[in-house]
Design a protein around this motif. Structure first.
Motif, PDB file in Angstrom:
ATOM      1  N   HIS A   7      17.891  82.927  60.819  1.00 11.47           N
ATOM      2  CA  HIS A   7      17.874  82.401  59.443  1.00 11.47           C
ATOM      3  C   HIS A   7      19.543  81.852  59.295  1.00 11.47           C
ATOM      4  CE1 HIS A   7      17.644  83.338  54.985  1.00 11.47           C
ATOM      5  NE2 HIS A   7      17.708  81.960  55.266  1.00 11.47           N
ATOM      6  N   ALA A   8      20.294  82.533  59.877  1.00 12.26           N
ATOM      7  CA  ALA A   8      21.877  82.202  59.917  1.00 12.26           C
ATOM      8  C   ALA A   8      22.166  80.867  60.441  1.00 12.26           C
ATOM      9  CB  ALA A   8      22.841  83.315  60.490  1.00 12.26           C
ATOM     10  N   ALA A   9      21.339  80.609  61.693  1.00  7.06           N
ATOM     11  CA  ALA A   9      21.502  79.234  62.381  1.00  7.06           C
ATOM     12  C   ALA A   9      20.989  77.876  61.710  1.00  7.06           C
ATOM     13  CB  ALA A   9      20.943  79.556  63.786  1.00  7.06           C
ATOM     14  N   ARG A  10      19.922  78.411  60.862  1.00  7.07           N
ATOM     15  CA  ARG A  10      19.349  77.145  60.251  1.00  7.07           C
ATOM     16  C   ARG A  10      20.100  77.009  59.296  1.00  7.07           C
ATOM     17  NH1 ARG A  10      14.433  79.887  61.785  1.00  7.07           N
ATOM     18  NH2 ARG A  10      14.359  80.959  59.724  1.00  7.07           N
ATOM     19  N   VAL A  11      20.907  77.853  58.187  1.00  2.37           N
ATOM     20  CA  VAL A  11      21.611  77.664  57.238  1.00  2.37           C
ATOM     21  C   VAL A  11      22.987  77.069  57.793  1.00  2.37           C
ATOM     22  CG1 VAL A  11      23.107  78.690  55.553  1.00  2.37           C
ATOM     23  CG2 VAL A  11      20.898  79.778  55.894  1.00  2.37           C
ATOM     24  N   ALA A  13      23.267  74.937  60.169  1.00  2.00           N
ATOM     25  CA  ALA A  13      22.708  73.652  60.622  1.00  2.00           C
ATOM     26  C   ALA A  13      22.617  72.609  59.594  1.00  2.00           C
ATOM     27  CB  ALA A  13      21.542  73.848  61.432  1.00  2.00           C
ATOM     28  N   GLU A  14      22.420  73.054  58.273  1.00  2.00           N
ATOM     29  CA  GLU A  14      22.187  72.354  57.242  1.00  2.00           C
ATOM     30  C   GLU A  14      23.407  71.323  56.832  1.00  2.00           C
ATOM     31  OE1 GLU A  14      20.923  70.486  54.547  1.00  2.00           O
ATOM     32  OE2 GLU A  14      19.635  71.845  54.720  1.00  2.00           O
ATOM     33  N   ALA A  23      22.248  78.045  50.143  1.00  2.00           N
ATOM     34  CA  ALA A  23      21.231  78.595  50.994  1.00  2.00           C
ATOM     35  C   ALA A  23      21.913  79.829  51.477  1.00  2.00           C
ATOM     36  CB  ALA A  23      20.674  77.496  52.025  1.00  2.00           C
ATOM     37  N   ALA A  24      23.187  79.651  51.897  1.00  2.00           N
ATOM     38  CA  ALA A  24      24.305  80.932  52.509  1.00  2.00           C
ATOM     39  C   ALA A  24      24.228  81.728  51.518  1.00  2.00           C
ATOM     40  CB  ALA A  24      25.532  80.182  52.863  1.00  2.00           C
ATOM     41  N   LYS A  25      24.493  81.355  50.232  1.00  2.00           N
ATOM     42  CA  LYS A  25      24.732  82.396  49.298  1.00  2.00           C
ATOM     43  C   LYS A  25      23.345  83.118  48.937  1.00  2.00           C
ATOM     44  CE  LYS A  25      27.499  82.863  46.270  1.00  2.00           C
ATOM     45  NZ  LYS A  25      28.532  83.619  45.816  1.00  2.00           N
ATOM     46  N   ALA A  26      22.273  82.515  49.110  1.00  2.00           N
ATOM     47  CA  ALA A  26      21.012  83.176  48.651  1.00  2.00           C
ATOM     48  C   ALA A  26      20.636  84.153  49.954  1.00  2.00           C
ATOM     49  CB  ALA A  26      19.906  82.081  48.706  1.00  2.00           C
ATOM     50  N   ALA A  27      20.830  83.631  51.020  1.00  2.00           N
ATOM     51  CA  ALA A  27      20.594  84.556  52.299  1.00  2.00           C
ATOM     52  C   ALA A  27      21.623  85.619  52.299  1.00  2.00           C
ATOM     53  CB  ALA A  27      20.962  83.600  53.575  1.00  2.00           C
TER      54      ALA A  27
END
Length: 323
Positions: A7-11, A13-14, A23-27
């Motif tokens: 999940h962190a990798a996808r965030v 990569a945005e 996305a990072a805040k929500a994650a």
């Protein structure tokens, strides 16, 4: 269960920074939620173990009773996902967003002054032999913070006698230095530095050494070669006294705690101004020189206050100029 690293990798990569931020805040909030819930459950369990005694539970966690209680309320509010609080009284009225922001900046300045006062107050309490748990309970500061600010060796305590003559001597010496700088100033930079010393002299006298503001015997005619020179000196003196009288700004909050507390907070404020960094790099050479002179003046004033509090004596260089 989804791998948090994937999940962190996808965030990360945005490519769009706005989407990546949200996305990072929500994650982060989603990842933290189970731990927040576990901490709240542990908090409630600990309080229950102490028979509902929040203070006892707080001591086990190295917190104050207020911090533990307020932390629980904040966690509950964050976890509720709802907005809207009961408004008890009307909000302040502002004519414009700029006026509101000015008020916010004033508030932030006041909060910074409170923070400036806190560390030396806590260290003073530790040096006086107060129990860290009692200090934590009385101040609302965690035991971890007390451990962080405590030096490895002995705590250096101010040697300034608040009832001695040194503070008034110091205020008069700073005022003499300001007057000398104003007299000798020829460039914009020198005038700016002199203004900083002049303002500092007035504030130090008002907040820490009001005796230094008391007038002396005033100009004497026999000290002047002509009557015109004497009249000019009297008018100048009157103008100076009126300038002092017009300064109706309330005293600094630190002043209520005594001269030493005020000077401790003022030292930090001056040191901050002296070390702000290259604020003037994009301006004209003359403005850059003026900015550097202002920062140097703040640094000299901070050094002078530190010397006074560390030794209990007025810096010799200032005494030389005042004599």
């Amino acid at each position: 269960m989804q791998n948090p690293l994937d999940h962190a990798a996808r965030v990360l990569a945005e490519t769009d920074p706005v989407r990546r931020y949200h996305a990072a805040k929500a994650a982060a909030e989603a990842a933290a939620a189970p731990y927040k819930q576990a901490a709240e459950e542990a908090r409630a369990q600990l309080i229950a173990q102490h028979g509902g005694n929040v203070a006892a539970a707080a001591r086990d966690l190295g917190l104050t009773r207020q911090a533990l209680y307020q932390g629980g309320k904040r966690d509950a509010a964050k976890g509720s996902g709802t907005a809207g609080a009961e408004q008890i009284q009307p909000a302040r009225h502002f004519d414009s967003p700029e006026q509101a922001r000015d008020a916010l900046r004033d508030w932030a300045y006041e909060q910074q002054e409170v923070t400036d006062r806190l560390d030396v107050l806590l260290l003073g309490a530790l040096a006086a032999g107060a129990d860290p748990v009692d200090i934590s309970e009385d101040s609302g500061v965690s035991l971890d913070t007390l451990r962080r600010i405590r030096p490895a060796g002995n705590i250096t305590v101010s040697r300034l006698d608040e009832y001695g003559p040194e503070i008034n001597d110091f205020a008069r010496a700073v005022r003499a230095r300001a007057a000398a700088l104003r007299t000798a100033a020829t460039s914009t930079a020198e005038h700016r530095a002199a203004d900083i010393w002049h303002h500092a002299a007035r504030e130090i006298a008002r907040n820490a050494a009001p005796v230094a503001l008391m007038p002396d015997d005033g100009p004497r005619k026999e000290d002047f070669g002509t009557i015109d020179e004497f009249i000019e000196a009297v008018v100048s003196r009157k103008r100076s006294e009126e300038e002092e009288a017009e300064d109706t700004k309330p005293l600094s909050p630190s002043a209520s705690a005594g001269p030493d507390a005020y000077l401790a907070a003022t030292y930090l404020a001056f040191r901050r101004e002296a070390t702000r960094g290259p604020l003037w790099s994009e301006r004209t050479p003359e403005e850059a020189a003026a900015g550097e002179a202002v920062q140097a003046a703040f640094g000299e004033l901070a050094d002078a206050i530190l010397h006074l509090r560390t030794t209990g004596q007025v810096p010799p260089a200032l005494l030389t100029e005042a004599s």
